[in-house]
Design an enzyme around this catalytic site. Structure first.
Site, PDB file in Angstrom:
ATOM      1  N   HIS A 132     -37.108 -12.374  27.174  1.00  0.00           N
ATOM      2  CA  HIS A 132     -36.083 -11.554  27.951  1.00  0.00           C
ATOM      3  C   HIS A 132     -36.136 -11.954  29.477  1.00  0.00           C
ATOM      4  O   HIS A 132     -37.067 -12.577  29.955  1.00  0.00           O
ATOM      5  CB  HIS A 132     -36.260 -10.143  27.824  1.00  0.00           C
ATOM      6  CG  HIS A 132     -37.553  -9.443  28.341  1.00  0.00           C
ATOM      7  ND1 HIS A 132     -37.894  -9.266  29.690  1.00  0.00           N
ATOM      8  CD2 HIS A 132     -38.690  -9.359  27.763  1.00  0.00           C
ATOM      9  CE1 HIS A 132     -38.929  -8.689  29.774  1.00  0.00           C
ATOM     10  NE2 HIS A 132     -39.584  -8.748  28.681  1.00  0.00           N
ATOM     11  N   CYS A 143     -44.851  -9.973  26.247  1.00  0.00           N
ATOM     12  CA  CYS A 143     -43.411 -10.867  26.175  1.00  0.00           C
ATOM     13  C   CYS A 143     -43.590 -12.192  26.770  1.00  0.00           C
ATOM     14  O   CYS A 143     -44.307 -12.479  27.342  1.00  0.00           O
ATOM     15  CB  CYS A 143     -42.192 -10.028  26.276  1.00  0.00           C
ATOM     16  SG  CYS A 143     -41.849  -8.645  25.661  1.00  0.00           S
TER      17      CYS A 143
END
Length: 168
Positions: A132, A143
């Site tokens: 992201h 992430c």
């Protein structure tokens, strides 16, 4: 599993009827033209000059945690420039291995981490880790963070089921 976004049709499967509209005049010109010698196939240069992405040929996206780079790939070749990334901390690392894209959310907000904005999320594991857009100034909670334009590129290119490989 191969991604749908980068495959081109196999030109060997084009039927002879597809050539019919060319006409007799075009065929005569083509027959009269000297045939060029086929040059031996050369491997495509690696994008960004960092060498080939270190993942298997089946990967649709390759992440190298040690180099802090990611690439869109096809048949082992980079189809994008290397994208700078930030990944998890030693206490909360980004996992290595082979994963499949689970889902995509354009405007995701993390419920686990103080309603953190996670634009252009492409989730790749059952623990909620994703590619992201976000700041690369600090480590993530596992992430893979990218600059906005790179996150948009990954979001547009990947589909559920596409293969993600993360190596160290």
């Amino acid at each position: 599993m191969a991604g749908r976004h980068r495959r081109s049709p196999d030109l060997r499967t084009v039927s002879r009827t597809a050539l019919a509209p060319l006409g007799i005049a075009t065929m005569a010109v083509a027959a009269a033209a000297p045939m060029a010698a086929a040059a031996p196939a050369q491997p495509a240069p690696a994008a960004g000059g960092l060498g080939a992405p270190p993942c298997e040929e089946t990967a649709d996206v390759c992440v190298d945690l040690s180099r802090k780079k990611a690439w869109l790939t096809d048949d082992g070749r980079a189809t994008s420039d290397p994208m700078p990334i930030t990944s998890g901390s030693p206490e909360d690392p980004t996992p290595t291995g082979t994963f499949a894209v689970q889902r995509k959310e354009r405007y995701h907000v993390s419920k686990e981490f103080d309603d953190a904005s996670m634009p252009y999320s492409v989730f790749f594991d059952e623990e909620g880790r994703a590619f992201h857009s976000g700041s690369r100034a600090s480590n993530s909670h596992g992430c893979v963070r990218l600059d906005k334009d790179d996150a948009k590129q990954l979001f547009a290119a990947l589909e559920p089921g596409d293969e993600v490989q993360i190596v160290r």
